[in-house]
Scaffold this motif. Structure first.
Motif: not given
Length: 140
Positions: A128-129, A132-133, A135-136
């Motif tokens: 998940f981390v 998130a990193l 993609r964002h």
């Protein structure tokens, strides 16, 4: 995600579950791909079942295609360098966690293994981390 197929996903999950149960019941072994592959590669005695398991992993999709089944071509949004780095990190995590997602996530959780539950939660949270990193934050 552009195409959700719950029927084939359920069938695939059921087949994975059946294979892991059969391996445990008939052979007393856990279906962790990393352990199966590494023991087959080093030539652990009585590895015939390991070779059969690995051959089945490769043969099943080939048989599916020969029967007229189709596969969606996977998108590879990252460069080969990123894919290579990701593979090395997954290998490092597998070694550090003393097993892979198949061994811990499918078999270990089914056996209520505390170590496998912690390992699987760690794998998932790390995933998940990283997503998130990528993609964002890093990916823009």
């Amino acid at each position: 995600m552009s195409h959700f197929t719950p029927i084939s996903a359920a069938i695939g999950g059921g087949l994975i579950g059946l294979a892991t149960v059969l391996l445990m019941v008939l052979n007393g072994r856990i279906a962790g791909i990393t352990g199966i592959a590494s023991n087959a590669l080093v030539g652990t005695p009585n590895s015939g079942w390991r070779y059969a398991f690995l051959i089945g992993l490769v043969a099943a999709p080939l048989l599916w295609m020969a029967a007229g089944g189709a596969f969606a071509r996977p998108a590879m949004p990252a460069s080969w360098a990123v894919v290579l780095a990701a593979g090395l990190l997954v290998g490092f995590g597998t070694r550090l966690g003393n097993g892979c997602t198949s061994g811990h996530g499918v078999c270990g959780i089914a056996r209520f293994s505390p170590r496998s539950i912690v390992a699987t939660v760690t794998f998932m949270l790390t995933g998940f981390v990283v997503v998130a990193l990528m993609r964002h934050v890093i990916g823009g």
